[in-house]
Motif scaffolding. Structure first.
Motif, mmCIF file in Angstrom:
data_model
loop_
_atom_site.group_PDB
_atom_site.id
_atom_site.type_symbol
_atom_site.label_atom_id
_atom_site.label_comp_id
_atom_site.label_asym_id
_atom_site.label_seq_id
_atom_site.Cartn_x
_atom_site.Cartn_y
_atom_site.Cartn_z
ATOM 1 N N LEU A 4 0.834 -1.195 0.000
ATOM 2 C CA LEU A 4 0.000 0.000 0.000
ATOM 3 C C LEU A 4 0.869 1.245 0.000
ATOM 4 O O LEU A 4 1.940 1.261 0.607
ATOM 5 C CB LEU A 4 -0.921 0.011 1.233
ATOM 6 N N PRO A 5 0.425 2.314 -0.672
ATOM 7 C CA PRO A 5 1.217 3.551 -0.711
ATOM 8 C C PRO A 5 1.247 4.219 0.656
ATOM 9 O O PRO A 5 0.188 4.524 1.217
ATOM 10 C CB PRO A 5 0.479 4.416 -1.741
ATOM 11 N N PRO A 6 2.421 4.461 1.226
ATOM 12 C CA PRO A 6 2.517 5.022 2.586
ATOM 13 C C PRO A 6 1.738 6.323 2.759
ATOM 14 O O PRO A 6 1.077 6.516 3.785
ATOM 15 C CB PRO A 6 4.018 5.241 2.771
ATOM 16 N N ALA A 7 1.783 7.193 1.780
ATOM 17 C CA ALA A 7 1.132 8.501 1.915
ATOM 18 C C ALA A 7 -0.387 8.397 1.932
ATOM 19 O O ALA A 7 -1.068 9.319 2.391
ATOM 20 C CB ALA A 7 1.573 9.424 0.774
ATOM 21 N N GLN A 8 -0.926 7.284 1.449
ATOM 22 C CA GLN A 8 -2.378 7.129 1.356
ATOM 23 C C GLN A 8 -2.932 6.076 2.312
ATOM 24 O O GLN A 8 -4.108 5.750 2.248
ATOM 25 C CB GLN A 8 -2.763 6.756 -0.083
ATOM 26 N N THR A 9 -2.075 5.559 3.181
ATOM 27 C CA THR A 9 -2.495 4.452 4.044
ATOM 28 C C THR A 9 -2.548 4.886 5.499
ATOM 29 O O THR A 9 -1.531 5.226 6.102
ATOM 30 C CB THR A 9 -1.543 3.252 3.882
ATOM 31 N N TRP A 10 -3.744 4.839 6.033
ATOM 32 C CA TRP A 10 -4.006 5.251 7.403
ATOM 33 C C TRP A 10 -3.493 4.177 8.371
ATOM 34 O O TRP A 10 -3.698 2.983 8.181
ATOM 35 C CB TRP A 10 -5.517 5.450 7.523
ATOM 36 N N MET A 11 -2.756 4.626 9.413
ATOM 37 C CA MET A 11 -2.205 3.728 10.436
ATOM 38 C C MET A 11 -1.313 2.640 9.840
ATOM 39 O O MET A 11 -1.315 1.490 10.295
ATOM 40 C CB MET A 11 -3.320 3.103 11.279
ATOM 41 N N LEU A 12 -0.526 3.000 8.848
ATOM 42 C CA LEU A 12 0.339 2.030 8.186
ATOM 43 C C LEU A 12 1.268 1.331 9.176
ATOM 44 O O LEU A 12 1.528 0.131 9.064
ATOM 45 C CB LEU A 12 1.167 2.729 7.100
ATOM 46 N N ASP A 13 1.765 2.079 10.166
ATOM 47 C CA ASP A 13 2.725 1.501 11.110
ATOM 48 C C ASP A 13 2.102 0.458 12.028
ATOM 49 O O ASP A 13 2.825 -0.269 12.725
ATOM 50 C CB ASP A 13 3.389 2.606 11.939
ATOM 51 N N GLN A 14 0.753 0.359 12.021
ATOM 52 C CA GLN A 14 0.075 -0.636 12.860
ATOM 53 C C GLN A 14 -0.365 -1.873 12.082
ATOM 54 O O GLN A 14 -0.969 -2.785 12.661
ATOM 55 C CB GLN A 14 -1.129 0.003 13.557
ATOM 56 N N ILE A 15 -0.049 -1.914 10.792
ATOM 57 C CA ILE A 15 -0.368 -3.116 10.005
ATOM 58 C C ILE A 15 0.747 -4.124 10.250
ATOM 59 O O ILE A 15 1.660 -4.312 9.449
ATOM 60 C CB ILE A 15 -0.506 -2.785 8.507
ATOM 61 N N THR A 16 0.687 -4.766 11.386
ATOM 62 C CA THR A 16 1.743 -5.664 11.836
ATOM 63 C C THR A 16 1.145 -6.996 12.291
ATOM 64 O O THR A 16 -0.053 -7.099 12.585
ATOM 65 C CB THR A 16 2.507 -5.048 13.015
ATOM 66 N N ALA A 17 2.008 -7.989 12.383
ATOM 67 C CA ALA A 17 1.566 -9.278 12.911
ATOM 68 C C ALA A 17 1.029 -9.134 14.329
ATOM 69 O O ALA A 17 0.066 -9.809 14.715
ATOM 70 C CB ALA A 17 2.721 -10.281 12.863
ATOM 71 N N ALA A 18 1.618 -8.229 15.120
ATOM 72 C CA ALA A 18 1.167 -8.033 16.499
ATOM 73 C C ALA A 18 -0.285 -7.554 16.545
ATOM 74 O O ALA A 18 -1.050 -7.954 17.434
ATOM 75 C CB ALA A 18 2.080 -7.032 17.202
ATOM 76 N N THR A 19 -0.673 -6.695 15.605
ATOM 77 C CA THR A 19 -2.060 -6.224 15.557
ATOM 78 C C THR A 19 -3.020 -7.378 15.336
ATOM 79 O O THR A 19 -4.047 -7.495 16.017
ATOM 80 C CB THR A 19 -2.221 -5.173 14.449
ATOM 81 N N MET A 20 -2.707 -8.260 14.384
ATOM 82 C CA MET A 20 -3.607 -9.379 14.126
ATOM 83 C C MET A 20 -3.554 -10.408 15.249
ATOM 84 O O MET A 20 -4.580 -11.005 15.604
ATOM 85 C CB MET A 20 -3.287 -10.023 12.777
ATOM 86 N N ARG A 21 -2.384 -10.626 15.834
ATOM 87 C CA ARG A 21 -2.327 -11.551 16.976
ATOM 88 C C ARG A 21 -3.214 -11.055 18.110
ATOM 89 O O ARG A 21 -3.916 -11.846 18.760
ATOM 90 C CB ARG A 21 -0.887 -11.718 17.454
ATOM 91 N N ALA A 22 -3.196 -9.745 18.375
ATOM 92 C CA ALA A 22 -4.045 -9.174 19.422
ATOM 93 C C ALA A 22 -5.517 -9.340 19.078
ATOM 94 O O ALA A 22 -6.354 -9.624 19.952
ATOM 95 C CB ALA A 22 -3.709 -7.701 19.615
ATOM 96 N N THR A 23 -5.851 -9.190 17.805
ATOM 97 C CA THR A 23 -7.240 -9.343 17.363
ATOM 98 C C THR A 23 -7.704 -10.783 17.524
ATOM 99 O O THR A 23 -8.815 -11.045 18.011
ATOM 100 C CB THR A 23 -7.364 -8.897 15.894
ATOM 101 N N LEU A 24 -6.874 -11.715 17.143
ATOM 102 C CA LEU A 24 -7.232 -13.129 17.280
ATOM 103 C C LEU A 24 -7.304 -13.547 18.746
ATOM 104 O O LEU A 24 -8.149 -14.378 19.119
ATOM 105 C CB LEU A 24 -6.220 -13.986 16.524
ATOM 106 N N ALA A 25 -6.452 -12.961 19.575
ATOM 107 C CA ALA A 25 -6.524 -13.247 21.008
ATOM 108 C C ALA A 25 -7.847 -12.754 21.586
ATOM 109 O O ALA A 25 -8.488 -13.434 22.394
ATOM 110 C CB ALA A 25 -5.348 -12.593 21.730
#
Length: 221
Positions: free
Chosen positions: A167-188
């Motif tokens: 995704l283009p950094p300038a057009q992507t909201w909360m890009l720095d939070q698109i991480t494995a940790a975010t999805m692990r927290a969601t699945l937890a």
């Protein structure tokens, strides 16, 4: 700190469409489930050449009214919003991506179950799920589908994290939070509050026979 995510998806170089990936790897059959951002006018041929027979547009009706899908009206196309009509702004649902995803799960249980039902009942062939960028709503639907199919949580999280690369950094909201940790927290959260993907979706209206259909169509023999 997250490690570099594994390449479990097959990257699809589709014209006019960002973040397109075939989820086939390991347990998941190649061609069964594809994720992407919103397809463009030039994407249609590539979609059907890949064997897709059902396209699920996860955007709100207000979004598709303003920005119709180029596939609108095609027999393969369905618009099934993950969000409720009143939830028009993801950023109003939380101040971090994990908080937003918790809110979407809590408020959108019936809608998410309906999307998984559409995957279960799709014609033979592949299913494409997309929203606008293929990040948040698509990420949750894919996570639920992969979890139903028995993909380990660390692999689901790693695949989600790949989105940040496409995704283009300038057009992507909360890009720095698109991480494995975010999805692990969601699945937890999904596991701790609802008992996991299957109980969550069954409680939202997905039938037991549809759970079996999702597994059968996604998993490799």
């Amino acid at each position: 700190m997250d490690q570099q995510p594994a390449e479990r998806s097959m990257i699809l170089d589709w014209p006019g469409c960002q973040n397109a990936r075939d989820l086939g790897s390991g347990r998941i059959r190649r061609g069964a489930l594809v994720r992407s951002g919103r397809p463009g006018r030039d994407t249609t041929e590539a979609i059907f050449a890949h064997g897709v027979t059902r396209v699920l547009d996860l955007r709100l009706a207000t979004e598709t009214d303003v920005d119709p899908s180029p596939l609108s009206g095609h027999r393969a196309y369905r618009n099934l919003s993950v969000l409720r009509p009143e939830d028009t702004l993801l950023e109003a649902m939380g101040d971090t991506l994990p908080a937003i995803y918790r809110a979407v799960l809590d408020r959108g249980q019936v809608n998410l179950a309906a999307v998984l039902s559409a995957i279960a009942q799709a014609p033979e062939g592949g299913v494409l799920v997309h929203c606008h960028q293929g990040k948040d709503r698509t990420g949750l639907v894919v996570a639920l589908a992969l979890a139903l199919a028995g993909v380990p949580e660390q692999e689901i999280a790693a695949d989600y994290a790949l989105t940040a690369r496409f995704l283009p950094p300038a057009q992507t909201w909360m890009l720095d939070q698109i991480t494995a940790a975010t999805m692990r927290a969601t699945l937890a959260y999904l596991r701790e509050r609802y008992g996991g993907a299957e109980p969550y979706l069954l409680d939202g209206g997905l039938g037991p026979e549809e759970v079996a259909l999702v597994r059968a169509r996604l998993t490799a023999p």
